[in-house]
Design an enzyme around this catalytic site. Structure first.
Site, PDB file in Angstrom:
ATOM      1  N   TYR A   8      96.790   5.818   7.718  1.00 40.00           N
ATOM      2  CA  TYR A   8      95.581   6.665   7.782  1.00 40.00           C
ATOM      3  C   TYR A   8      94.779   6.395   9.062  1.00 40.00           C
ATOM      4  O   TYR A   8      94.097   7.273   9.588  1.00 40.00           O
ATOM      5  CB  TYR A   8      94.728   6.470   6.520  1.00 40.00           C
ATOM      6  CG  TYR A   8      93.866   7.659   6.202  1.00 40.00           C
ATOM      7  CD1 TYR A   8      94.427   8.906   5.937  1.00 40.00           C
ATOM      8  CD2 TYR A   8      92.486   7.547   6.165  1.00 40.00           C
ATOM      9  CE1 TYR A   8      93.632  10.008   5.647  1.00 40.00           C
ATOM     10  CE2 TYR A   8      91.683   8.635   5.876  1.00 40.00           C
ATOM     11  CZ  TYR A   8      92.263   9.854   5.627  1.00 40.00           C
ATOM     12  OH  TYR A   8      91.457  10.940   5.348  1.00 40.00           O
ATOM     13  N   LYS A  42      86.503   8.522   8.660  1.00 38.42           N
ATOM     14  CA  LYS A  42      85.928   8.688   7.306  1.00 38.42           C
ATOM     15  C   LYS A  42      84.838   7.641   7.057  1.00 38.42           C
ATOM     16  O   LYS A  42      83.836   7.926   6.389  1.00 38.42           O
ATOM     17  CB  LYS A  42      87.019   8.606   6.232  1.00 38.42           C
ATOM     18  CG  LYS A  42      87.986   9.786   6.219  1.00 38.42           C
ATOM     19  CD  LYS A  42      87.310  11.126   5.979  1.00 38.42           C
ATOM     20  CE  LYS A  42      88.333  12.225   5.707  1.00 38.42           C
ATOM     21  NZ  LYS A  42      87.728  13.580   5.762  1.00 38.42           N
TER      22      LYS A  42
HETATM   23  P1  NAD Z   1      93.316  21.643   5.054  1.00 38.65           P
HETATM   24  O1  NAD Z   1      94.276  21.513   6.177  1.00 38.65           O
HETATM   25  O2  NAD Z   1      93.540  22.716   4.085  1.00 38.65           O
HETATM   26  O3  NAD Z   1      91.818  21.716   5.573  1.00 38.65           O
HETATM   27  C1  NAD Z   1      91.374  21.112   6.771  1.00 38.65           C
HETATM   28  C2  NAD Z   1      90.516  22.136   7.456  1.00 38.65           C
HETATM   29  O4  NAD Z   1      89.891  21.566   8.624  1.00 38.65           O
HETATM   30  C3  NAD Z   1      91.306  23.361   7.913  1.00 38.65           C
HETATM   31  O5  NAD Z   1      90.760  24.531   7.358  1.00 38.65           O
HETATM   32  C4  NAD Z   1      91.108  23.355   9.414  1.00 38.65           C
HETATM   33  O6  NAD Z   1      91.045  24.648   9.986  1.00 38.65           O
HETATM   34  C5  NAD Z   1      89.766  22.651   9.520  1.00 38.65           C
HETATM   35  N1  NAD Z   1      89.476  22.218  10.892  1.00 38.65           N
HETATM   36  C6  NAD Z   1      90.213  21.410  11.681  1.00 38.65           C
HETATM   37  N2  NAD Z   1      89.654  21.342  12.911  1.00 38.65           N
HETATM   38  C7  NAD Z   1      88.546  22.123  12.871  1.00 38.65           C
HETATM   39  C8  NAD Z   1      87.532  22.475  13.811  1.00 38.65           C
HETATM   40  N3  NAD Z   1      87.574  22.022  15.077  1.00 38.65           N
HETATM   41  N4  NAD Z   1      86.523  23.281  13.415  1.00 38.65           N
HETATM   42  C9  NAD Z   1      86.464  23.747  12.157  1.00 38.65           C
HETATM   43  N5  NAD Z   1      87.390  23.472  11.221  1.00 38.65           N
HETATM   44  C10 NAD Z   1      88.411  22.678  11.578  1.00 38.65           C
HETATM   45  O7  NAD Z   1      93.386  20.204   4.309  1.00 38.65           O
HETATM   46  P2  NAD Z   1      92.488  19.550   3.164  1.00 38.65           P
HETATM   47  O8  NAD Z   1      93.299  18.397   2.695  1.00 38.65           O
HETATM   48  O9  NAD Z   1      92.031  20.559   2.216  1.00 38.65           O
HETATM   49  O10 NAD Z   1      91.279  18.945   3.996  1.00 38.65           O
HETATM   50  C11 NAD Z   1      89.915  19.200   3.698  1.00 38.65           C
HETATM   51  C12 NAD Z   1      89.123  17.897   3.709  1.00 38.65           C
HETATM   52  O11 NAD Z   1      89.550  17.090   2.602  1.00 38.65           O
HETATM   53  C13 NAD Z   1      89.329  17.030   4.949  1.00 38.65           C
HETATM   54  O12 NAD Z   1      88.100  16.441   5.327  1.00 38.65           O
HETATM   55  C14 NAD Z   1      90.287  15.957   4.457  1.00 38.65           C
HETATM   56  O13 NAD Z   1      90.214  14.766   5.202  1.00 38.65           O
HETATM   57  C15 NAD Z   1      89.717  15.767   3.067  1.00 38.65           C
HETATM   58  N6  NAD Z   1      90.576  15.047   2.121  1.00 38.65           N
HETATM   59  C16 NAD Z   1      91.847  15.462   1.893  1.00 38.65           C
HETATM   60  C17 NAD Z   1      92.641  14.760   1.001  1.00 38.65           C
HETATM   61  C18 NAD Z   1      94.064  15.199   0.742  1.00 38.65           C
HETATM   62  O14 NAD Z   1      94.859  14.390   0.251  1.00 38.65           O
HETATM   63  N7  NAD Z   1      94.428  16.438   1.007  1.00 38.65           N
HETATM   64  C19 NAD Z   1      92.138  13.618   0.344  1.00 38.65           C
HETATM   65  C20 NAD Z   1      90.830  13.214   0.619  1.00 38.65           C
HETATM   66  C21 NAD Z   1      90.053  13.939   1.502  1.00 38.65           C
END
Ligand code: NAD
Length: 259
Positions: free
Chosen positions: A158, A165
């Protein structure tokens, strides 16, 4: 008590496709009757967001571009949101990015540019967004961001995203303190691993899912819907006494030590 958000408007940032956690959040907020504003980064996601939004019962949604690396784009987006809907009642910030080759192997290999990029998009963006949104947020508004255990503990691969984070988690507390006097709450949900576009980039992600199923007290991974419903709670008045909090929606995985 039934949650009714039919007289409220929420901004959902970060829907890339139907697997996005942001989409799970949008569906939960929509199920409570909320009006939604979506922001996306990059033209390639606009159609995805529009097609998904069309499936919602309420058709008064708004879709705007907002690349969070640009203060100008953030300011323009929130100015347009203010002009079109007046006040907003909350924001779901679901945005993160790191270079793929820096979310595998050793953290020590992080470059200066890669470090700053991850911090910029995944951590600073929350502060920039809240700053731009402040004038149009109602008293009682709620901001929710998504974080991960890798900001609190070392999680293999990570790396630079974990450090981002940690910065995001600290920002939540500082923002909550700044905005509390205006009745605005800021919280983070620490989601368990969910297979999304962003997660696919993290080295060894399948092993992480398997470890969750074996080790988490609930013996399974969590769903987009579960994160969505917890966000709905944090957006609603049911959580009116909660701010600056990091709430784990991870089947209890974070509570486990050595077994
Ligand atoms: P995802 O890829 O669907 O979403 C990530 C989003 O970030 C995308 O829509 C992307 O367009 C956007 N993004 C990236 N760069 C950008 C920019 N410059 N301006 C605006 N938007 C931008 O994946 P996700 O897993 O749904 O991620 C959403 C959040 O959840 C993130 O913060 C991720 O770290 C967090 N998260 C995910 C998980 C997991 O296992 N999927 C677990 C914990 C936290």
């Amino acid at each position: 008590m039934k949650i009714d958000l039919s007289d409220r408007t929420y901004v959902v940032m970060g829907v890339a496709n139907k697997r996005s956690i942001a989409w799970g959040i949008a569906e939960s907020l929509a199920s409570a009757g909320a009006r939604l504003v979506f922001t996306y980064a990059g033209e390639r996601f606009e159609k995805n967001v529009r097609d998904l939004a069309e499936t919602l019962e309420r058709k008064d949604f708004i879709i705007l571009p907002c690349d969070v690396t640009s203060d100008e784009e953030i300011d323009t987006a929130f100015k347009q949101i203010g002009d079109q809907v007046g006040k907003i009642h909350g924001i779901a910030h679901c945005i993160a990015f790191a270079n793929r080759d820096e979310i595998m192997g050793e953290y020590l290999n992080t470059t200066r540019d890669g470090f700053l990029l991850a911090q910029n998009i995944s951590a600073y963006s929350l502060t920039a967004v809240v700053k731009a949104a402040r004038p149009i947020m109602t008293e009682g508004a709620s901001v929710v961001t998504l974080t991960y255990l890798g900001g609190e503990r070392v999680v293999k691969n990570y790396n630079v995203m974990g450090v981002a984070k940690a910065s995001l988690d600290a920002s939540v507390k500082y923002l909550a303190n700044d905005l509390g006097k205006e009745g605005i709450r800021v919280n983070a949900i620490s989601a368990g691993p969910i297979r999304t576009l962003a997660a696919k980039g993290i080295g060894g992600f399948n092993e992480v899912l398997k470890e969750m199923e074996e080790t988490a007290p609930l013996k399974r991974t969590v769903t987009q819907e579960e994160v969505g419903n917890t966000t709905l709670f944090l957006m609603s008045d049911l959580s009116s006494g909660i701010t600056g909090e990091l709430l784990h929606v991870d089947g209890g995985y974070n509570t486990i030590g050595l077994m």
